[in-house]
Structures are given as structure tokens and as C-alpha cells.
Motif scaffolding. Structure first.
Motif, PDB file in Angstrom:
ATOM      1  N   ALA A 109       0.855  -1.186   0.000  1.00 20.22           N
ATOM      2  CA  ALA A 109       0.000   0.000   0.000  1.00 20.22           C
ATOM      3  C   ALA A 109       0.890   1.236   0.000  1.00 20.22           C
ATOM      4  O   ALA A 109       1.824   1.345   0.805  1.00 20.22           O
ATOM      5  CB  ALA A 109      -0.914  -0.014   1.212  1.00 20.22           C
ATOM      6  N   VAL A 336      -3.952   0.811  -3.385  1.00 23.11           N
ATOM      7  CA  VAL A 336      -3.543  -0.580  -3.602  1.00 23.11           C
ATOM      8  C   VAL A 336      -4.080  -0.997  -4.964  1.00 23.11           C
ATOM      9  O   VAL A 336      -5.044  -0.404  -5.468  1.00 23.11           O
ATOM     10  CB  VAL A 336      -4.090  -1.534  -2.512  1.00 23.11           C
ATOM     11  CG1 VAL A 336      -3.547  -1.178  -1.148  1.00 23.11           C
ATOM     12  CG2 VAL A 336      -5.613  -1.542  -2.509  1.00 23.11           C
ATOM     13  N   THR A 366     -13.045   1.289   1.214  1.00 22.07           N
ATOM     14  CA  THR A 366     -12.491   1.775  -0.048  1.00 22.07           C
ATOM     15  C   THR A 366     -13.159   3.065  -0.493  1.00 22.07           C
ATOM     16  O   THR A 366     -14.289   3.376  -0.098  1.00 22.07           O
ATOM     17  CB  THR A 366     -12.652   0.714  -1.149  1.00 22.07           C
ATOM     18  OG1 THR A 366     -14.046   0.421  -1.321  1.00 22.07           O
ATOM     19  CG2 THR A 366     -11.923  -0.567  -0.771  1.00 22.07           C
ATOM     20  N   GLN A 373      -6.156   1.348  -9.762  1.00 23.28           N
ATOM     21  CA  GLN A 373      -5.786   1.558  -8.362  1.00 23.28           C
ATOM     22  C   GLN A 373      -7.040   1.923  -7.573  1.00 23.28           C
ATOM     23  O   GLN A 373      -7.909   2.665  -8.053  1.00 23.28           O
ATOM     24  CB  GLN A 373      -4.756   2.682  -8.233  1.00 23.28           C
ATOM     25  CG  GLN A 373      -3.448   2.413  -8.941  1.00 23.28           C
ATOM     26  CD  GLN A 373      -2.621   1.367  -8.229  1.00 23.28           C
ATOM     27  OE1 GLN A 373      -2.438   1.402  -7.024  1.00 23.28           O
ATOM     28  NE2 GLN A 373      -2.103   0.408  -8.998  1.00 23.28           N
ATOM     29  N   ILE A 376      -7.804   3.518  -0.478  1.00 26.35           N
ATOM     30  CA  ILE A 376      -8.100   2.921   0.823  1.00 26.35           C
ATOM     31  C   ILE A 376      -8.316   4.054   1.819  1.00 26.35           C
ATOM     32  O   ILE A 376      -7.392   4.816   2.132  1.00 26.35           O
ATOM     33  CB  ILE A 376      -6.962   1.999   1.298  1.00 26.35           C
ATOM     34  CG1 ILE A 376      -6.717   0.881   0.280  1.00 26.35           C
ATOM     35  CG2 ILE A 376      -7.289   1.409   2.665  1.00 26.35           C
ATOM     36  CD1 ILE A 376      -7.895  -0.044   0.076  1.00 26.35           C
ATOM     37  N   LEU A 380      -5.863   0.021   6.330  1.00 30.00           N
ATOM     38  CA  LEU A 380      -4.476  -0.291   5.964  1.00 30.00           C
ATOM     39  C   LEU A 380      -3.578   0.878   6.301  1.00 30.00           C
ATOM     40  O   LEU A 380      -4.027   2.037   6.355  1.00 30.00           O
ATOM     41  CB  LEU A 380      -4.358  -0.584   4.456  1.00 30.00           C
ATOM     42  CG  LEU A 380      -4.733  -1.968   3.938  1.00 30.00           C
ATOM     43  CD1 LEU A 380      -4.499  -2.020   2.431  1.00 30.00           C
ATOM     44  CD2 LEU A 380      -3.932  -3.044   4.636  1.00 30.00           C
ATOM     45  N   GLU A 382       0.313   2.658   5.262  1.00 31.42           N
ATOM     46  CA  GLU A 382       1.281   2.723   4.169  1.00 31.42           C
ATOM     47  C   GLU A 382       2.417   1.731   4.405  1.00 31.42           C
ATOM     48  O   GLU A 382       2.962   1.643   5.503  1.00 31.42           O
ATOM     49  CB  GLU A 382       1.826   4.138   4.050  1.00 31.42           C
ATOM     50  CG  GLU A 382       2.737   4.355   2.854  1.00 31.42           C
ATOM     51  CD  GLU A 382       3.166   5.803   2.715  1.00 31.42           C
ATOM     52  OE1 GLU A 382       3.948   6.083   1.796  1.00 31.42           O
ATOM     53  OE2 GLU A 382       2.728   6.629   3.545  1.00 31.42           O
ATOM     54  N   GLY A 413      -5.980   4.341   7.101  1.00 35.25           N
ATOM     55  CA  GLY A 413      -5.135   4.767   6.008  1.00 35.25           C
ATOM     56  C   GLY A 413      -4.088   5.775   6.434  1.00 35.25           C
ATOM     57  O   GLY A 413      -3.054   5.900   5.813  1.00 35.25           O
TER      58      GLY A 413
END
Length: 495
Positions: A109, A336, A366, A373, A376, A380, A382, A413
Motif C-alpha cells: 500500500a 492498492v 475503499t 488503483q 483505501i 491499511l 502505508e 489509512g
């Protein structure tokens, strides 16, 4: 071989043949089992000496037992779950050699530039602002029509029907007599009477010029376009104000594009668009968003974005399909590859690669998708690696192992815990039902929403107590997976 010779074979030779067949069958079975054995089963021997956490039925992995035995669900023995096994919190373990054979790939990510362009499909429609209703200003009889029919193209000023209007005859004679007296005041009064009877100024000027009456008037098309309705036939009697025809102009048309609700906040009036039509391959047209219709489609969850396009040569016809590309600003986001995201219908999941052949599922929230691509928003951080090929195999293994999915609140994120945001807006109650409250609300700038009419779920049914349709309210809501949910609601002062 006959039965006698078969019986005469020494018993030792029969035993040797049977042993060889059994050995071959066992080897074949072992080979098949080795090829089809799940990765977690291959790892079991190395964990066999570890601590048993519980026993479970692989077909019902969420049910745990504190001792071995036969499964109450299936005709099979319970399987032990060892500490550090593939089904533990460390994740699903897959042998690196098998990973190579399956061609599994991972990607990290990362922060990148997300294109702001949005694509949508649309349909060409008539410009309802460019409509002409053809009506006579005086009653009479239809003497002639000009072989017109609905859906015919017609130019501005083209004749539609000839009307005989007897009432004009006497009034025109009086006007000619007044002109003969030389009295300007009397002539002006007689002329004004003709105009009040519905006679066009051009017809009055023609009577004055040629000094003869005209009782036949030709009804013409005020604009060019297509005849949508035509209700005039020879011999019929018409009354003043009766609709003879309706003409839809084609000098410009509307393009109604269906934009998904999730990205509708990126579209605004005045935004530039590029339009391409399958009827004219290789050609593109430029336009701007005229407005965004206030109501969303319940089934498709899309908003209708209306674009007005010029139509030189009348090449664009209502009903044509078009592809619309909305220009947008690029922005930075956590991205991602889109193929890494598994959509289950209720949530989005990615498979995290934690190293040493171990993987675990994680739920993510999302945003927009562009150029392969996916953005996110939460779930998640980085640098975390996700599986982009073979993730469905790992997801199936994780489900059989009863592994819980890491929730969105686990990572965000931005590297922080994700929190549900609350938004405030004002609106008018349109309907109160068992599923929630339908509100016509003002724009919500924090979400990029325009003003629209939509349904909101209620955090508690009692929130709607004391309200009725038509009440102006101020409310706060949060975004849930099932849709926006009202947390509080109060009446506006003075309503």
C-alpha cells in the motif's frame, strides 16, 4: 488362463503379486494426498508437539471443543488446533515453494496520485426547455394540411395548416372603410380590433397594402425540430387556444448521465465533460454540467447529471447512448491495486502478507477507483503488503480455519484508528416509514453531497416520535455500511 491352471499357481506367487498391488496403490494414494493436502495440514506435523488450543470440525470452524472426539456435525473426527498453527492469530501459513507454484504476487500500500476523472454512461434526450406549442388565436375551419406526421422533422416557419376564419371578414371590411375616410383615429381603432381578434400584424399590413380581405390564415412552425404531437386534420373545426401541434427543438439536446452515488460528490455544475457516442466513432464533443437532479434512483443508487450539448446538423437524436468522461482534479491517496480487493457484498477485504509465508485477512473501507488503483480510506497503513494474485485461495483457507478478519478499526489509512464521523444537515421530512425517514436535505459539503431527497436509517426508532411529513428539521448522521444513519433529530425553530 483357464480355471485349472489358475488354481495350480503356487500360493507364494499369489501372495507376492497381492503385496505388489497393495504397495502401488498405497504409493499412488500418498502422492494424491500430498498434492491435494491443504497448507495447514502440511504444517501440522511440525506443530504436533505444540500446545493444543482446542479441537474443531473443519466444516464448522467457528465451533470449538475442549477435548477430542467425533464431530456432532459430520461423520468425522475433530481436528486439533495447535498454538502457532496456520489458523492462529499469526495467520494462514503457505509453504514458500507452493507460493512460487501458484504464482502469488504481493504489492505494498503506497501513497500515490489518484486521477479525478469519472466515467459514466448517458442517454440523449430532448431539451425540454426548447418546446413550442402551436395554437390558433382565432377559431375556424381547417382547409388544408401539409402532409405532416408525428416525428417528422420541420424547419422554423414551415406551414402546418391553413385555417378559414370567417370572423375576420367583417372586421377587415370595417378596417378598409375606415382607411377610406382618411380619419387616422378611426383607422387605428379598426386596426386594433383586428389584432384583438387574433390576426397577426403581418396579415393586417397585407390587408392595408392590397386593400382586400384575407380570411385564410396559415399556421406555421415557430421553431425547427421534430413534431412530437399533431392533432389537426382537414375539415375539422378548431377553437381559439386549441393545441394543433407540439414541436421539440433539436438545436440543443440534453444528455442525462447516471453517476454512481459513491462518486457523485466529485461532480458539480459547470464542470467540463467529454462525450463520445458509439454512433460516431472517433468523434468527441465538449460540454458542461448543467445541473444535478435532486433525487437519487432507489434501485441503481445513481444520481442523474444533466448536460446540455449543442446539436449542429441535428446529428444527435434522443435515445442515443453516450460515454461521458468528467474532468476532475488529481489528489494524493493511499492506494492498492484494484485486484487485491475482495468484494463480499457486505464489506471489502484484502489479504495481508506478514512475511515467512503467513497471511491474514483484513477489512478495508475503499474510496474511488481509477487507473487500476483503489483508494483505501481506512483499514491499511502505508507499506503493508497485500496479495494481488491468489488471494481467493488464501481467503478460502482462512475461512476454513475459522480465522477472524482484522476489523477496519485495527489500522487506518493514516496509520491511526479510524473513527466514525458525524455530519449535520437540515432538511424537510418527506416520508416516515418502518425502514427510516425520507428527507429532502440541503447540500452536505463535508461529503460533497448536493441537495437531494434520500432515505436515512434511524439509530433508534424513537427518534422519529413526534415528527410528521412536512416538518423542517436539523439532524446529525453517520455513514454506515447499510447507508446513512440518523443519530439525532430536532425541529427547526419557528416551524
Amino acid at each position: 488362463m483357464n480355471p485349472v491352471s489358475f488354481l495350480s499357481v503356487p500360493r507364494a506367487r499369489l501372495w507376492a503379486g497381492g503385496a505388489a498391488i497393495a504397495l502401488l496403490a498405497g504409493a499412488a494414494g500418498f502422492g494424491l494426498a500430498a498434492l491435494t493436502r491443504a497448507p495447514s495440514e502440511q504444517a501440522a506435523p511440525e506443530n504436533a508437539g505444540g500446545k493444543v488450543l482446542y479441537w474443531y470440525d473443519p466444516m464448522v470452524p467457528n465451533q470449538h471443543f475442549d477435548k477430542p472426539g467425533k464431530s456432532p456435525f459430520m461423520d468425522m473426527q475433530l481436528v486439533p488446533k495447535y498454538a502457532g498453527d496456520a489458523g492462529s492469530e499469526a495467520g494462514v501459513r503457505i509453504d514458500p515453494a507452493l507460493t512460487q507454484s501458484l504464482g502469488m504476487r504481493t504489492a505494498a500500500a503506497h501513497r500515490g496520485t489518484l486521477g479525478g476523472a469519472i466515467s459514466a454512461t448517458g442517454v440523449i434526450a430532448f431539451n425540454e426547455r426548447d418546446v413550442a406549442i402551436v395554437q390558433p388565436r382565432a377559431g375556424g375551419f381547417v382547409q388544408r394540411t401539409y402532409n405532416r406526421a408525428p416525428d417528422d422533422l420541420i424547419r422554423a416557419g414551415a406551414p402546418i395548416a391553413d385555417l378559414l376564419i370567417p370572423d375576420w371578414g367583417g372586421a377587415q371590411q370595417e378596417y378598409l372603410a375606415a382607411l377610406g375616410t382618411g380619419d387616422a383615429g378611426l383607422a387605428s381603432a379598426a386596426r386594433q380590433r383586428l389584432l384583438l381578434l387574433g390576426m397577426p400584424a403581418s396579415t393586417v399590413a397585407d390587408v392595408k397594402k392590397h386593400r382586400r380581405t384575407r380570411t385564410v390564415y396559415t399556421v406555421t412552425a415557430p421553431i425547427g425540430g421534430t413534431i412530437s404531437t399533431l392533432d389537426v386534420r382537414p375539415g375539422m373545426t378548431v377553437a381559439p387556444g386549441q393545441t394543433l401541434a407540439q414541436i421539440n427543438g433539436l438545436s440543443s439536446v440534453w444528455l442525462d448521465a447516471a453517476v454512481p452515488e459513491a462518486v457523485a460528490g466529485s461532480v458539480s455544475p459547470g464542470q467540463r465533460v467529454t462525450v463520445s457516442l458509439s454512433a460516431f466513432p472517433g468523434e468527441t464533443r465538449q460540454g458542461r454540467v448543467k445541473n444535478i437532479l435532486p433525487q437519487a434512483a432507489d434501485k441503481s443508487r445513481t444520481l442523474t447529471v444533466r448536460i446540455e450539448l449543442p446539436n449542429p446538423g441535428l446529428k444527435l437524436r434522443p435515445g442515443m447512448f453516450a460515454q461521458v468522461n468528467f474532468a476532475g482534479k488529481e489528489r494524493q491517496a493511499l492506494l492498492v491495486p484494484s485486484e487485491a480487493v475482495i468484494q463480499t457484498g457486505k464489506r471489502s477485504i484484502v489479504m495481508l502478507a506478514s512475511g515467512k509465508g503467513r497471511y491474514r485477512p483484513a477489512e478495508v473501507r475503499t474510496g474511488q477507483t481509477a487507473g487500476g488503483q483503489t483508494e483505501i480510506l481506512a483499514g491499511l497503513s502505508e507499506g503493508e503488503k497485500v496479495v494481488t494474485s491468489g488471494q481467493f485461495l488464501i481467503d478460502s483457507e482462512a475461512s476454513l480455519a475459522g480465522m477472524e478478519v482484522r476489523p477496519v478499526s485495527g489500522e487506518a489509512g493514516s496509520g491511526q484508528t479510524a473513527k466514525a464521523s458525524s455530519y449535520e444537515a437540515r432538511g424537510v421530512i418527506k416520508k416516515i416509514g418502518p425502514a427510516g425517514v425520507t428527507l429532502k436535505h440541503e447540500p452536505v459539503p463535508a461529503l460533497g453531497w448536493p441537495g437531494m431527497t434520500m432515505m436515512f436509517h434511524l439509530a433508534k426508532p424513537m427518534l422519529a416520535h413526534g415528527f410528521k411529513a412536512g416538518d423542517q428539521v436539523r439532524f446529525t448522521f453517520t455513514q454506515k455500511e447499510a447507508g446513512p444513519e440518523i443519530q439525532s433529530m430536532s425541529k427547526e425553530p419557528g416551524t
